[in-house]
Write a protein that holds these residues in place. Sequence first.
Motif, PDB file in Angstrom:
ATOM      1  N   UNK A 269      61.101  28.802 -86.627  1.00  0.00           N
ATOM      2  CA  UNK A 269      60.434  29.500 -85.615  1.00  0.00           C
ATOM      3  C   UNK A 269      60.760  29.111 -84.123  1.00  0.00           C
ATOM      4  N   UNK A 270      60.907  27.939 -83.937  1.00  0.00           N
ATOM      5  CA  UNK A 270      61.219  27.382 -82.484  1.00  0.00           C
ATOM      6  C   UNK A 270      62.739  28.251 -82.378  1.00  0.00           C
ATOM      7  N   UNK A 271      63.677  28.178 -83.257  1.00  0.00           N
ATOM      8  CA  UNK A 271      65.160  28.680 -82.992  1.00  0.00           C
ATOM      9  C   UNK A 271      64.710  30.259 -82.900  1.00  0.00           C
ATOM     10  N   UNK A 272      64.095  30.901 -83.622  1.00  0.00           N
ATOM     11  CA  UNK A 272      64.001  32.369 -83.659  1.00  0.00           C
ATOM     12  C   UNK A 272      63.297  32.731 -82.163  1.00  0.00           C
ATOM     13  N   UNK A 273      62.299  32.080 -81.682  1.00  0.00           N
ATOM     14  CA  UNK A 273      61.774  32.383 -80.307  1.00  0.00           C
ATOM     15  C   UNK A 273      62.647  32.172 -79.303  1.00  0.00           C
ATOM     16  N   UNK A 274      63.759  31.782 -79.458  1.00  0.00           N
ATOM     17  CA  UNK A 274      64.718  31.610 -78.309  1.00  0.00           C
ATOM     18  C   UNK A 274      65.804  32.896 -78.352  1.00  0.00           C
ATOM     19  N   UNK A 275      65.832  33.717 -79.395  1.00  0.00           N
ATOM     20  CA  UNK A 275      66.664  34.859 -79.436  1.00  0.00           C
ATOM     21  C   UNK A 275      66.281  36.115 -79.008  1.00  0.00           C
ATOM     22  N   UNK A 276      67.179  36.845 -78.279  1.00  0.00           N
ATOM     23  CA  UNK A 276      66.713  38.215 -77.870  1.00  0.00           C
ATOM     24  C   UNK A 276      65.908  39.060 -78.913  1.00  0.00           C
TER      25      UNK A 276
ATOM     26  N   UNK B  80      68.028  37.630 -95.610  1.00  0.00           N
ATOM     27  CA  UNK B  80      69.011  36.584 -95.652  1.00  0.00           C
ATOM     28  C   UNK B  80      70.266  36.854 -95.075  1.00  0.00           C
ATOM     29  N   UNK B  81      70.863  38.056 -95.512  1.00  0.00           N
ATOM     30  CA  UNK B  81      72.348  38.541 -94.948  1.00  0.00           C
ATOM     31  C   UNK B  81      72.033  39.048 -93.437  1.00  0.00           C
ATOM     32  N   UNK B  82      71.011  39.475 -93.135  1.00  0.00           N
ATOM     33  CA  UNK B  82      70.714  39.932 -91.846  1.00  0.00           C
ATOM     34  C   UNK B  82      70.469  38.713 -90.778  1.00  0.00           C
ATOM     35  N   UNK B  83      69.933  37.709 -91.086  1.00  0.00           N
ATOM     36  CA  UNK B  83      69.945  36.613 -90.392  1.00  0.00           C
ATOM     37  C   UNK B  83      71.049  35.660 -90.519  1.00  0.00           C
TER      38      UNK B  83
ATOM     39  N   UNK C 216      48.479  29.366-100.789  1.00  0.00           N
ATOM     40  CA  UNK C 216      48.168  28.884 -99.451  1.00  0.00           C
ATOM     41  C   UNK C 216      49.419  28.964 -98.584  1.00  0.00           C
ATOM     42  N   UNK C 217      50.608  28.426 -99.200  1.00  0.00           N
ATOM     43  CA  UNK C 217      51.894  28.594 -98.411  1.00  0.00           C
ATOM     44  C   UNK C 217      52.139  30.111 -97.993  1.00  0.00           C
ATOM     45  N   UNK C 218      51.710  30.923 -98.936  1.00  0.00           N
ATOM     46  CA  UNK C 218      52.012  32.362 -98.638  1.00  0.00           C
ATOM     47  C   UNK C 218      51.037  32.701 -97.570  1.00  0.00           C
ATOM     48  N   UNK C 219      49.908  32.256 -97.495  1.00  0.00           N
ATOM     49  CA  UNK C 219      48.875  32.840 -96.614  1.00  0.00           C
ATOM     50  C   UNK C 219      49.635  32.180 -95.420  1.00  0.00           C
ATOM     51  N   UNK C 220      50.016  30.788 -95.096  1.00  0.00           N
ATOM     52  CA  UNK C 220      50.854  30.673 -93.988  1.00  0.00           C
ATOM     53  C   UNK C 220      51.610  31.525 -93.352  1.00  0.00           C
ATOM     54  N   UNK C 221      52.550  31.871 -94.328  1.00  0.00           N
ATOM     55  CA  UNK C 221      53.630  33.015 -94.086  1.00  0.00           C
ATOM     56  C   UNK C 221      53.042  34.168 -93.602  1.00  0.00           C
ATOM     57  N   UNK C 222      51.887  34.826 -94.306  1.00  0.00           N
ATOM     58  CA  UNK C 222      51.157  35.827 -93.696  1.00  0.00           C
ATOM     59  C   UNK C 222      50.606  35.829 -92.387  1.00  0.00           C
ATOM     60  N   UNK C 223      50.046  34.657 -92.144  1.00  0.00           N
ATOM     61  CA  UNK C 223      49.483  34.218 -90.373  1.00  0.00           C
ATOM     62  C   UNK C 223      50.518  34.493 -89.635  1.00  0.00           C
ATOM     63  N   UNK C 224      51.802  33.944 -89.874  1.00  0.00           N
ATOM     64  CA  UNK C 224      53.047  33.716 -88.983  1.00  0.00           C
ATOM     65  C   UNK C 224      53.457  35.198 -88.710  1.00  0.00           C
ATOM     66  N   UNK C 225      53.417  36.024 -89.893  1.00  0.00           N
ATOM     67  CA  UNK C 225      53.821  37.284 -90.027  1.00  0.00           C
ATOM     68  C   UNK C 225      53.086  38.276 -88.979  1.00  0.00           C
ATOM     69  N   UNK C 226      51.805  37.908 -89.086  1.00  0.00           N
ATOM     70  CA  UNK C 226      50.912  38.840 -88.322  1.00  0.00           C
ATOM     71  C   UNK C 226      51.012  38.343 -86.761  1.00  0.00           C
ATOM     72  N   UNK C 227      51.218  37.074 -86.542  1.00  0.00           N
ATOM     73  CA  UNK C 227      51.388  36.434 -85.272  1.00  0.00           C
ATOM     74  C   UNK C 227      52.872  37.051 -84.461  1.00  0.00           C
TER      75      UNK C 227
ATOM     76  N   UNK D  31      59.606  38.291 -87.703  1.00  0.00           N
ATOM     77  CA  UNK D  31      58.938  39.184 -88.611  1.00  0.00           C
ATOM     78  C   UNK D  31      59.901  39.264 -90.075  1.00  0.00           C
ATOM     79  N   UNK D  32      61.176  39.386 -89.594  1.00  0.00           N
ATOM     80  CA  UNK D  32      62.056  39.531 -90.879  1.00  0.00           C
ATOM     81  C   UNK D  32      62.171  37.863 -91.649  1.00  0.00           C
ATOM     82  N   UNK D  33      61.914  37.060 -90.946  1.00  0.00           N
ATOM     83  CA  UNK D  33      62.043  35.597 -91.514  1.00  0.00           C
ATOM     84  C   UNK D  33      60.835  35.505 -92.358  1.00  0.00           C
TER      85      UNK D  33
END
Length: 622
Positions: A378-385, A258-261, A120-131, A392-394
């Motif tokens: 996700x809040x932090x990522x939304x503030x990045x260019x 992880x290295x990219x992030x 189910x947690x993986x499903x959460x990640x999939x949902x956010x991935x598609x979003x 998506x990467x996260x």
Amino acid sequence: KDFSLTNGKDSHSSDSDENSERGNWSSKGDYLLSMVGYAVGLGNVWRFPYLTYQNGGGAFLIPYTLMLALAGLPLFFMECSLGQFASLGPVSIWRILPLFQGVGITMVIISAFVTVYYNVIIAYALYYLFASFQKVLPWSDCFSWADEFCSKTRIVSDCNTTLGGEILHVNFSFITSHNLTCINSTINYKPVQFPSEQYWNKVALQRSSGLDETGSIVWYLALCLLLSWIIVAAALFKGIKSSGKVVYFTALFPYVILLILLVRGATLEGALDGIEYYIGSQSNITKLMEAEVWKDAATQIFYSLSVAWGGLVALSSYNKFHNNCYSDAILVCVTNCVTSVFAGFAIFSILGHMAFLSERPVSEVVDSGFDLAFVAYPEALSKLPVSPLWSFLFFFMLLLLGLDSQFATIETLTTTIQDVSPRVMKKLRLPITLGICAVLFLLGLICVTQAGIYWVNLIDHFCAGWGILISAVLEIIGIIYIYGGNRFIEDIEMMIGKKSCLFWIWWRMCWFFITPVLLMAILVWSLITFSRPTYGSVLYPTWGTAVGWCMIIFCVIWIPIVAIVKIIKAEGNLVQRIVSCCRPAANWGPYLECHRGERYSHIVDSKKEKEHEIPTVSAIVY
């Protein structure tokens, strides 16, 4: 040895396998990456960093490293050796001590429970991935789904100010209308929520008020759950032969992300504040005087390495007999712990940037568990260019981290069936694997209702806690004190070669005293400090806590039940029966005759004699 089952090999074995009936890993790399993928999971990304800064920052690494050496590594090495020596899964491995076979059943049942909510947690990640496939991330601002408490910045409600030589306490509207300024230390803020927090609760989860309000199934989460199970089933359709290849991507690519992030996060303003908060100048060495810190270090190591779940035994059972399980155990354990530390840098560099933008301390933008993964980050990522790319990467990384842990857990269940009914598994591996995935998907539907997050938290609170600790304590007591630690060491030396007494000093100290004492201390501490489960500020109803207790009782009840059945089936008076059940079964030893040597030359083949096995063990487990 009866080789009748080797005719018409299934896809689980090949001509090059040492064990033609059960099959072996195609290569050492397949095994190591599967073990790394199993041990390195979602907890490395969200739980370890949280515990580190909560327990003194860099100072936490001292008890963490000690607990790795004293508790984690000894148990890890023990389970890898067990599985490899007998080439059996977590239930059948208890031919070593038939009285404790219920411990193996408990491990398998707990793994099944955890598999339900983990996907189910993986499903959460999939949902956010598609979003994330949107030009503007849907949680980047307060859109139509938000309420009046949603805000990207803190909103001042009232403060103290100076007017006419007097200090007054006034609301902020009075301050702005009269062009006054607040006295810094007196500012009070309204209780607001970030857009990412409201999106998580109102949109992604459609969260209800509590466990009492089940609500309806959230259809898009149900579809994501179905997709995650399809991915798992597809990766396991040939057992270890297929999953062993998939993990080359699922286990390695998260390190690239992880290295990219980390590189991206380190270039952001405020990143240094996040790093220092995680492990730097704010480290508090005095925290080491608190017992809670040591308990947190021990439990994190224990759960992070996935010991006592049955998966390590199952995966190691497909090794060749003379594989060096000693070096494998050290390599996987060190890799797991280094990954945790590395992930902390990637997470906190970006959270430091978020704290800088919102003009708040890092301690106020980070939280534990789900909030760190699905709200704060996700809040932090939304503030990045180019925020959709980083999002998506996260979430792709979370997906991969979850999947390879899930592969190993399902393999634990199929290995159990393989050992109980090898003929059936040889002919029907694919239908059985699909059937297991389908059943677990249906069981997981309760976790994608509007009250689903409460069920996920409830199962995690109970099943992933005491049951595993109880299994681990009984496992090490049974093998070291009843079967015999010296005999177990001789078994290991049959695989990796004769070692000096000096080599075994550390392992003897841990297995005979340090590790069991630590495990008992953690178990007792957990029972003493038990509190009713909560999710945020939401308390669970009494019946919810009762359901949790029922789940854990259902998991561990097989330990006494199987022990009683074994004693009843044995012969002689009560003492003789107990003693008989504490001896290894007649068919205990290396799986293949060519590896048995003089020590196990007397072995009774498992196909000819199963006097110590419960005929209906498959019914007990499934």
